[in-house]
Scaffold this motif. Structure first.
Motif, short mmCIF file in Angstrom:
data_model
loop_
_atom_site.label_atom_id
_atom_site.label_comp_id
_atom_site.label_asym_id
_atom_site.label_seq_id
_atom_site.Cartn_x
_atom_site.Cartn_y
_atom_site.Cartn_z
N GLU A 14 0.87 -1.21 0.08
CA GLU A 14 0.05 -0.09 -0.06
C GLU A 14 0.87 1.13 -0.03
OE1 GLU A 14 -2.50 -0.28 3.41
OE2 GLU A 14 -3.30 -2.23 2.83
N LEU A 15 0.46 2.26 -0.82
CA LEU A 15 1.45 3.45 -1.03
C LEU A 15 1.31 4.18 0.16
CD1 LEU A 15 0.57 4.75 -4.51
CD2 LEU A 15 2.69 3.74 -3.67
N ARG A 16 2.56 4.60 0.74
CA ARG A 16 2.61 5.33 2.19
C ARG A 16 1.95 6.91 1.69
NH1 ARG A 16 0.80 3.70 4.86
NH2 ARG A 16 1.17 5.35 6.40
N PRO A 17 1.11 7.43 2.56
CA PRO A 17 0.55 8.88 1.81
C PRO A 17 1.71 9.90 2.06
CG PRO A 17 -0.24 7.99 3.98
CD PRO A 17 0.51 6.98 3.62
N VAL A 18 1.48 10.94 1.70
CA VAL A 18 2.30 12.17 1.89
C VAL A 18 1.85 12.72 3.17
CG1 VAL A 18 3.09 14.54 1.16
CG2 VAL A 18 2.63 12.87 -0.59
N ALA A 19 2.51 12.90 4.22
CA ALA A 19 2.07 13.34 5.44
C ALA A 19 2.66 14.85 5.85
CB ALA A 19 2.57 12.21 6.58
N CYS A 20 1.79 15.20 6.76
CA CYS A 20 2.26 16.62 7.33
C CYS A 20 1.96 16.43 8.98
CB CYS A 20 1.12 17.73 6.72
SG CYS A 20 1.59 19.47 7.60
N TYR A 21 2.98 16.95 9.59
CA TYR A 21 3.22 16.81 11.02
C TYR A 21 3.07 18.17 11.39
CZ TYR A 21 5.14 12.46 9.61
OH TYR A 21 5.57 11.07 9.19
#
Length: 742
Positions: A309-316
């Motif tokens: 499963e593709l890892r999503p672009v995350a924002c912390y």
């Protein structure tokens, strides 16, 4: 595939390209036969017939072909099993039986179990071997059991390794290893293997900052894409030790397992068992690059949960982001094992990405809603917030010495923010630090037996105290607390933060009888397994400031924080080392503010920062409120480009075209089916020296490839021979090339 020959006393494990063979003599000597290029069962039987050996394999550890050298004392290295008891004399091992067990999942392959018994010490030993379907990785581990009903008295394990790897004879040897310190982890070192024992591990023993539990050996003639390479990795996040030995006769062996140097013996009560972590290894004749690609495929197919499963672009945006040096969500776990390590508190950066929830920031930041809307507009897919500031985090809610609200303690809990994030089309994540508490937390006063005190009795690193995860009641408490958080609102992702250095716990464990073998680590694994089982669909990211980078934690998490250092130039060698073993899919990478905080204060363009971070699972740690409209638009364009090449980067085969170092051009290439992506960086250009083209690999030489961005078409053979021209120039320049086969 596992084949049996030699009248049922020879076993051959084979993958697509390699084989591993062992043989049991009539005197119950277990001998190593072969590890390398694939051979037939008849070849293994010929090896067993032509090379008799008079050494006892369960006895003096100097036997040249002993598959698992064992003794009753800490004999000459590399003894893989050593015990101590009141019974004088050596062990009396005899073979009992073998079994080949099929795993419930056919893709998991078969497991070979060899059972031995020591009648002198009343010990049972099982040697486990497994090769997964389609993989050349051999997984080995051991189970040592003290038989119930035997004679009494104290019996201690001094050493109980997972495996002993025996390499074939070569004229010379070279070892590759990954080493470093806080802020400079996973740096590759390759040097001739000297005579004697080379110990990897040391320090706190935790997998990560000082050494990663991995090594590679070659005869000194292997390159990136040619030559034989033998490489192994220990699946363990706690105290560990790997010993690579070059013996006087030129033989090379490697043993490894749980328990750092200096750990107290492990006492086995009657009926008790100790199971080692898995020690996995593979052989490749395609150089270091092919070895890395084999490791990556094995982890994606057989280790990482939900790996395809593709890892999503995350924002912390609302999480405890890159404090100090900036982090892949890193925290103050940076205080090191070495005297020269920078303390995270001294590396404090010029900004503080800690916007508090619901507009309660000490600096007057707007609420999380505005941050989430900006993130969604830029193309972010996962928005992560902190469960609370230090002192009001999970586990220390009633901490009298700390101030500040927790997200989970807002009037309606996490749900309003979670609903808003989901309405914006993003997943919702929460960062927690369940393993630590504030020294002022009520839990410290009411449950002092739950606390792991450092050997000096201090407050621990980062002002946090570690909970003793070896205790079932602590795990029950934390599973309940995490479960309550997850049931309070729709949460898709957890960032599992360790905001105190594990050296504190390891030091305490090493001084307690038997505890230095990693009881806390086994407890952590049990807790993570329980949380994931009770909350299907939840993804978990391990964030431990460059520690816990190993196959053991990867079997329970989706992404790893590799370093607190987010300087995009420093990250290139860190990522180069990480990729020797682990795939890009699991490497958390972060784009932070303009001056890389903390370590170097180096300024770099948004372009260079993004291209550096696009080599893994991309995350945004920059303060979105400090980015102007033009910067946000540029960031959105880079995120869109990353999402276009992401399947190739996260799932493709890695080719290291030019390694970092020396200030010149460095580049990596990923190939997946008809698509290829090239990430190139030019740290510096001097004297007007032309930047060389990049000779691509893994392409169809007879095909044509179109640049997805420019439309330019080039032939595969031209890209492989002359190379791809990058047009990079100056300092800190970078570019991404996305090619598709026509």
């Amino acid at each position: 595939m596992i084949e049996t020959g030699g009248s049922g006393r020879l076993w051959l494990l084979s993958g697509p390209d390699s084989s591993y063979a062992l043989h049991l003599t009539e005197r119950d000597e277990l001998l190593h036969l072969h590890w390398g290029r694939r051979i037939a069962l008849g070849d293994a039987e010929a090896l067993a017939a032509e090379q008799p050996c008079g050494q006892r394999s369960f006895g003096p550890p100097s036997g040249p072909r002993a598959e698992f050298p064992a003794g009753c004392a800490a004999g000459a290295p590399p003894a893989a099993l050593a015990v101590r008891s009141r019974h004088a004399g050596g062990a009396e091992w005899c073979f009992e039986e073998y079994e080949i067990a099929a795993e419930p999942d056919p893709a998991a392959g078969q497991e070979l179990r060899l059972h031995f018994h020591d009648s002198r010490h009343h010990l049972d030993l099982t040697l486990h071997y497994r090769m997964r379907r389609g993989s050349d990785v051999v997984e080995r581990w051991t189970t040592t059991t003290r038989v119930a009903g035997g004679p009494g008295g104290r019996l201690e394990l001094l050493r109980a390794d997972a495996a002993c790897w025996t390499l074939p004879h070569r004229d010379d040897w070279r070892m590759s290893r990954l080493h470093g310190r806080w802020g400079g982890e996973s740096r590759l070192e390759r040097a001739p293997l000297p005579a004697g024992d080379q110990l990897l591990g040391g320090g706190s023993g935790s997998a990560g900052q000082r050494h990663l539990p991995w090594f590679a050996l070659d005869a000194g003639d292997a390159g990136e894409e040619h030559g034989e390479v033998w490489t192994a990795a220990l699946a363990w996040s706690g105290p560990w030790r790997i010993t690579v030995s070059r013996l006087p006769d030129g033989q090379v062996r490697a043993t490894g397992g749980a328990g750092g140097e200096g750990a107290a013996p492990l006492e086995l009560e009657p009926g008790a068992s100790f199971t080692s972590p898995v020690f996995a290894a593979l052989w490749s004749d395609g150089g270091f690059g092919a070895a890395s690609r084999a490791w990556h495929a094995h982890q994606l197919d057989h280790v990482v949960p939900g790996a395809w499963e593709l890892r999503p672009v995350a924002c912390y945006g609302g999480a405890r982001g890159p404090r100090g040096a900036g982090a892949d969500g890193g925290t103050s776990a940076g205080p090191a094992e070495d005297a020269d390590t920078v303390d995270a508190a001294d590396a404090e950066g010029p900004y503080d990405p800690y916007p508090d929830p619901y507009g309660t920031s000490r600096r007057g930041f707007p609420g999380q809603g505005e941050l989430a809307r900006r993130a969604a507009a830029m193309g972010v897919e996962l928005y992560v917030v902190d469960d609370g500031p230090p002192g009001a985090r999970l586990g220390d809610r009633a901490a009298s010495g700390d101030a500040g609200p927790a997200v989970g303690d807002a009037p309606d809990g996490l749900k309003p923010l979670s609903d808003e994030v989901h309405a914006l089309g993003m997943r919702f994540g929460v960062r927690i630090a369940p393993e630590t508490v504030s020294p002022d937390a009520d839990l410290v006063r009411t449950r002092p037996e739950w606390i792991v005190r450092p050997p000096d009795g201090g407050a621990g690193t980062g002002g946090r105290l570690l909970l003793d995860l070896a205790r079932p009641d602590v795990r029950d408490h934390l599973a309940g607390a995490v479960g309550a958080l997850l049931h309070s609102a729709p949460v898709d992702h957890l960032v599992w933060d360790l905001d105190a250095h594990p050296a504190a716990a390891d030091g305490a464990e090493a001084s307690a009888p038997g505890a230095g073998w990693g009881a806390r680590t086994a407890g952590l694994y049990a807790l993570l397994d329980r949380v994931r089982a009770e909350h299907p669909g939840l993804t978990v990211e391990s964030c431990a400031s460059g520690t816990r980078v190993d196959l053991g934690i990867l079997a329970r998490t989706d992404r790893l924080g590799t370093s607190d250092n987010t300087d995009p130039l420093d990250r290139l060698p860190i990522q180069h080392g990480f990729g020797q073993l682990h795939p890009a899919r699991v490497m958390a990478t972060l784009v932070t503010g303009g001056p890389a905080p903390g370590l170097n204060h180096r300024r770099s363009s948004l372009r260079f920062r993004f291209v550096s971070a696009m080599a893994g699972a991309l995350g945004i740690g920059a303060d979105l409120l400090e980015l102007g409209p033009e910067e946000r638009a540029e960031a959105a364009s880079w995120i869109a480009l990353y999402r276009a090449v992401r399947p190739v980067v996260q799932f493709g085969q890695l080719y290291r075209l030019r390694p970092p170092g020396g200030g010149g051009l460095t580049a990596v290439q990923y190939v997946r089916g008809p698509e290829t992506a090239v990430l190139a960086w030019l740290p510096a250009q001097g004297f007007g020296t032309p930047v060389p083209p990049l000779r691509l690999r893994g392409l169809d030489r007879g095909a044509r490839y179109r640049d997805v961005t420019t439309g330019v078409v080039q032939r595969g053979a031209v890209l492989a021979e002359r190379g791809l021209r990058t047009t990079l120039s100056g300092d800190l320049d970078a570019a991404v090339f996305h090619l598709r086969r026509i």
